[in-house]
Write a protein that holds these residues in place. Structure first.
Motif, PDB file in Angstrom:
ATOM      1  N   ASN A   1       8.124  75.749  82.891  1.00  0.00           N
ATOM      2  CA  ASN A   1       8.834  75.793  81.622  1.00  0.00           C
ATOM      3  C   ASN A   1       7.879  76.017  80.451  1.00  0.00           C
ATOM      4  N   GLU A   2       6.562  75.832  80.705  1.00  0.00           N
ATOM      5  CA  GLU A   2       5.566  76.135  79.677  1.00  0.00           C
ATOM      6  C   GLU A   2       5.525  77.646  79.484  1.00  0.00           C
ATOM      7  N   ASN A   3       5.298  78.043  78.250  1.00  0.00           N
ATOM      8  CA  ASN A   3       5.287  79.470  77.978  1.00  0.00           C
ATOM      9  C   ASN A   3       3.912  80.066  78.262  1.00  0.00           C
ATOM     10  N   ILE A   4       3.538  80.129  79.540  1.00  0.00           N
ATOM     11  CA  ILE A   4       2.194  80.574  79.888  1.00  0.00           C
ATOM     12  C   ILE A   4       2.213  81.974  80.479  1.00  0.00           C
ATOM     13  N   PRO A   5       1.105  82.700  80.379  1.00  0.00           N
ATOM     14  CA  PRO A   5       1.031  84.007  81.039  1.00  0.00           C
ATOM     15  C   PRO A   5       1.165  83.856  82.560  1.00  0.00           C
ATOM     16  N   LEU A   6       1.673  84.874  83.214  1.00  0.00           N
ATOM     17  CA  LEU A   6       1.854  84.908  84.666  1.00  0.00           C
ATOM     18  C   LEU A   6       2.935  83.946  85.153  1.00  0.00           C
ATOM     19  N   ARG A   7       3.727  83.465  84.216  1.00  0.00           N
ATOM     20  CA  ARG A   7       4.768  82.523  84.581  1.00  0.00           C
ATOM     21  C   ARG A   7       5.739  83.109  85.609  1.00  0.00           C
ATOM     22  N   GLY A   8       6.098  84.396  85.400  1.00  0.00           N
ATOM     23  CA  GLY A   8       7.027  85.047  86.320  1.00  0.00           C
ATOM     24  C   GLY A   8       6.473  85.103  87.732  1.00  0.00           C
ATOM     25  N   LEU A   9       5.176  85.409  87.834  1.00  0.00           N
ATOM     26  CA  LEU A   9       4.533  85.481  89.146  1.00  0.00           C
ATOM     27  C   LEU A   9       4.586  84.124  89.843  1.00  0.00           C
ATOM     28  N   PHE A  10       4.228  83.079  89.099  1.00  0.00           N
ATOM     29  CA  PHE A  10       4.223  81.755  89.705  1.00  0.00           C
ATOM     30  C   PHE A  10       5.637  81.322  90.092  1.00  0.00           C
ATOM     31  N   ARG A  11       6.608  81.707  89.274  1.00  0.00           N
ATOM     32  CA  ARG A  11       7.981  81.355  89.622  1.00  0.00           C
ATOM     33  C   ARG A  11       8.371  82.027  90.934  1.00  0.00           C
ATOM     34  N   GLY A  12       8.025  83.308  91.041  1.00  0.00           N
ATOM     35  CA  GLY A  12       8.314  84.026  92.276  1.00  0.00           C
ATOM     36  C   GLY A  12       7.658  83.360  93.472  1.00  0.00           C
ATOM     37  N   LEU A  13       6.393  82.971  93.320  1.00  0.00           N
ATOM     38  CA  LEU A  13       5.671  82.344  94.435  1.00  0.00           C
ATOM     39  C   LEU A  13       6.310  81.012  94.817  1.00  0.00           C
ATOM     40  N   ALA A  14       6.771  80.266  93.809  1.00  0.00           N
ATOM     41  CA  ALA A  14       7.367  78.964  94.101  1.00  0.00           C
ATOM     42  C   ALA A  14       8.707  79.119  94.808  1.00  0.00           C
ATOM     43  N   LEU A  15       9.386  80.244  94.559  1.00  0.00           N
ATOM     44  CA  LEU A  15      10.726  80.410  95.131  1.00  0.00           C
ATOM     45  C   LEU A  15      10.723  81.111  96.474  1.00  0.00           C
ATOM     46  N   ILE A  16       9.566  81.630  96.869  1.00  0.00           N
ATOM     47  CA  ILE A  16       9.521  82.528  98.024  1.00  0.00           C
ATOM     48  C   ILE A  16      10.023  81.904  99.349  1.00  0.00           C
TER      49      ILE A  16
END
Lengths: 310, 281
Positions: free
Chosen positions: A113-128
């Motif tokens: 939920n933090e507005n950090i760079p690469l957030r989308g990538l990490f979200r994808g990795l967490a959901l994989i």
């Protein structure tokens, strides 16, 4: 687009029938029937039939059904050496998974939920893990857990946490925990998605206001985040509880209930009774016990969801 | 101000550290699976595990696709999942539309059933369904599995889609109907295009259920050539033993890829659909 294509008046009776069929009160059923009928046939019927079977002895070959009353349940609770152990395993397994999945999901969603760079990538990795069928997850983890060629033992020995190879799935002390890891891995994405959605409904201004009023990070977490996550959190916990309690696939593939029944869960016990020992009635009784134990979470969940809608 | 910046920095570092740990946990098995599917045998049985193969090879894929029925399993799964998805789409769209737009008796009890219907122990449903489908001669047929999976997808999909339909303003169809459309016409021309993301989420959900399911398929399918992938891979491990990890991982990649592609495209819809009922934003 004229509706007056029928110029010939219908006979009196047909006219009334036609009016009735296009009545507002009946229209919904045209839409609903195709959904409701299969739903009733395929969920209500098996459920009732399953409960009924639990009070019978059913022979799969000559299709003989003998009503035996509560015999299966008495046998299960007094004479079956497996039952209480499986029940205890089921409870430890469910509580452990729900707690750990929720905590991991909470931390992960807060970080995402933090507005950090690469957030989308990490979200994808967490959901994989979501896209990974439980069977495949189980097979891959089985290799990771392998005592001789597995990555886990190698990594732990490299860091010096263990000094000899452990057969995670073959050792009675670690098998249940190892199967739990796989289930947590599979359930985590759901928890992250739910909690993240909940967090995103919290307006940023609320935190700013809290900060101005002098609330620290922990204070803001305690008095803003936690209450606002209450609802989604409840739903996530109830659903994880129900799913974990009913779980079958990955444990069946990982250990099949062994070693020494240390990972025997109620679902596995029921399955083996039905399709290995062909004790259909007895297996249904195990299923009914599971249903009874699940009644509370199912009721709470249903009520919560309906409450949100109304 | 400086303090503010420092605090923000601490938060970022903490967030990154945690995300690194957790994505190692979630993504490592995938990486391992993927790289191992390109490993030759010697690199699989090493005392020190190799993450990236030095000499990547397609031998595992070649073997799996030519020497095992994996291709067949793949087509079986594709067929079962596609038909299930289509069936579920039609049925849930109709049901969810009625639940969202009409007032009728039993509406509430139907809602309760839809929510609770997906929660019952799988084994408890499996046994009577197996008994019934045996009587109907539907055991060991694709149709039997498709029926079961459609049922599995229905309750939750209908509820999820109803939640999505509720967010589409009713005035949309009303004005189309005032302009002379029939209700069916209004649904088809005006409502469905707007509701498409929710319907896409249902498609993904139904496809995923049918693609991943194991327990029912394991029980219902007797003939090897009718196995879907989930049962097929487990069967393969059963007969080949765990000595052929390279082959198994190649098969695993074949199973995951379609789901992954679907997920990448429809991720957003899936998430909004899933949380529509749970989060009011």
């Amino acid at each position: 687009m004229s509706t007056k294509t029928l110029s010939v008046p219908l006979p009196e009776g047909l006219e009334r029938l036609s009016r009735r069929l296009s009545n507002r009160h009946i229209t919904p059923y045209y839409y609903l029937l195709p959904t409701v009928i299969p739903l009733l046939l395929l969920t209500v019927y098996p459920l009732l039939r399953g409960i009924y079977l639990a009070f019978t002895q059913y022979n799969l070959y000559n299709k003989d059904t003998t009503l035996v009353g509560t015999f299966n349940f008495i046998e299960l609770t007094t004479n079956d050496t497996l039952f209480w152990g499986a029940l205890a395993n089921n409870i430890i397994w469910t509580v452990g998974i729900v707690f750990i999945t929720y905590m991991l999901g909470l931390f992960t969603s807060i970080a995402l939920n933090e507005n950090i760079p690469l957030r989308g990538l990490f979200r994808g990795l967490a959901l994989i893990p979501w896209v990974c069928p439980a069977v495949v997850a189980a097979l891959t983890w089985r290799w990771i857990f392998d005592p001789h060629f597995g990555m886990l033992n190698y990594a732990l020995m490299e860091i010096g946490l263990i000094d000899r190879q452990i057969g995670w799935l073959g050792d009675k002390n670690t098998a249940l925990a190892a199967t739990m890891v796989v289930a947590i891995w599979k359930l985590l994405p759901f928890s992250v998605v739910m909690l993240l959605a909940g967090l995103q409904t919290v307006p940023e201004e609320l935190y700013e206001a809290g900060a101005i009023d002098g609330a620290g990070v922990l204070g803001r977490f305690r008095y803003i985040t936690v209450p606002l996550l209450n609802r989604v959190g409840k739903i996530a916990i109830l659903l994880t509880t129900i799913w974990a309690f009913n779980h079958f696939d990955s444990v069946y593939v990982l250990t099949g209930g062994g070693p020494g029944d240390t990972t025997m869960l109620l679902s596995i016990m029921s399955y083996l009774n039905a399709f290995r020992f062909f004790k259909i009635g007895y297996a249904s009784a195990v299923g009914v016990v599971m249903l009874i134990l699940l009644l509370l979470p199912i009721t709470l969940y249903t009520r919560q969801v309906l409450e949100d809608v109304e | 101000m400086e303090q503010f910046v420092r605090r923000r920095l601490v938060r970022y570092v903490l967030a990154y550290a945690w995300l690194l740990i957790i994505s190692t946990f979630t993504a490592f098995p995938f990486l391992w699976m993927l790289t191992s599917s390109f490993k030759a045998r010697p690199e699989i049985f090493t005392r020190i595990p190799v993450l990236f193969p030095k000499e990547p090879t397609l031998a595992n894929y070649n073997y799996v696709l030519t020497e095992t029925p994996a291709g067949r399993y793949f087509l079986n799964s594709l067929y079962i999942a596609t038909v299930t998805t289509l069936l579920a789409l039609v049925l849930t769209t109709l049901g969810a539309y009625a639940l969202s737009r009409f007032q009728f008796r039993m509406r509430r009890s139907l809602g309760v059933w839809l929510i609770a219907g997906q929660m019952f122990p799988g084994v408890l449903m499996l046994i009577p369904l197996f008994v019934t489908l045996t009587r109907l001669n539907l055991v060991n047929t694709y149709a039997g599995l498709i029926i079961v999976y459609t049922m599995g997808a229905l309750p939750f999909s209908t509820w999820m889609l109803k939640g999505y339909f509720d967010t589409v303003p009713r005035e949309l169809e009303d004005s189309a109907m005032i302009d002379g459309c029939s209700r069916v016409g209004a649904i088809r021309r005006v409502f469905l295009p707007v509701a498409a993301p929710g319907i896409a989420a249902v498609a993904l959900f139904a496809f995923t259920i049918a693609w991943q399911e194991f327990m029912f398929a394991l029980t219902m399918m007797k003939d090897q050539e009718k196995y879907p992938l989930s049962v097929g891979i487990n069967f393969f491990v059963g007969i080949a033993g765990s000595v052929v990890w390279g082959n198994i991982m190649a098969m695993a990649v074949l199973i995951i890829v379609p789901g992954l592609i679907f997920f990448l495209f429809l991720q957003r819809y899936m998430i909004s659909g899933l949380t529509a009922g749970a989060v009011k934003g």
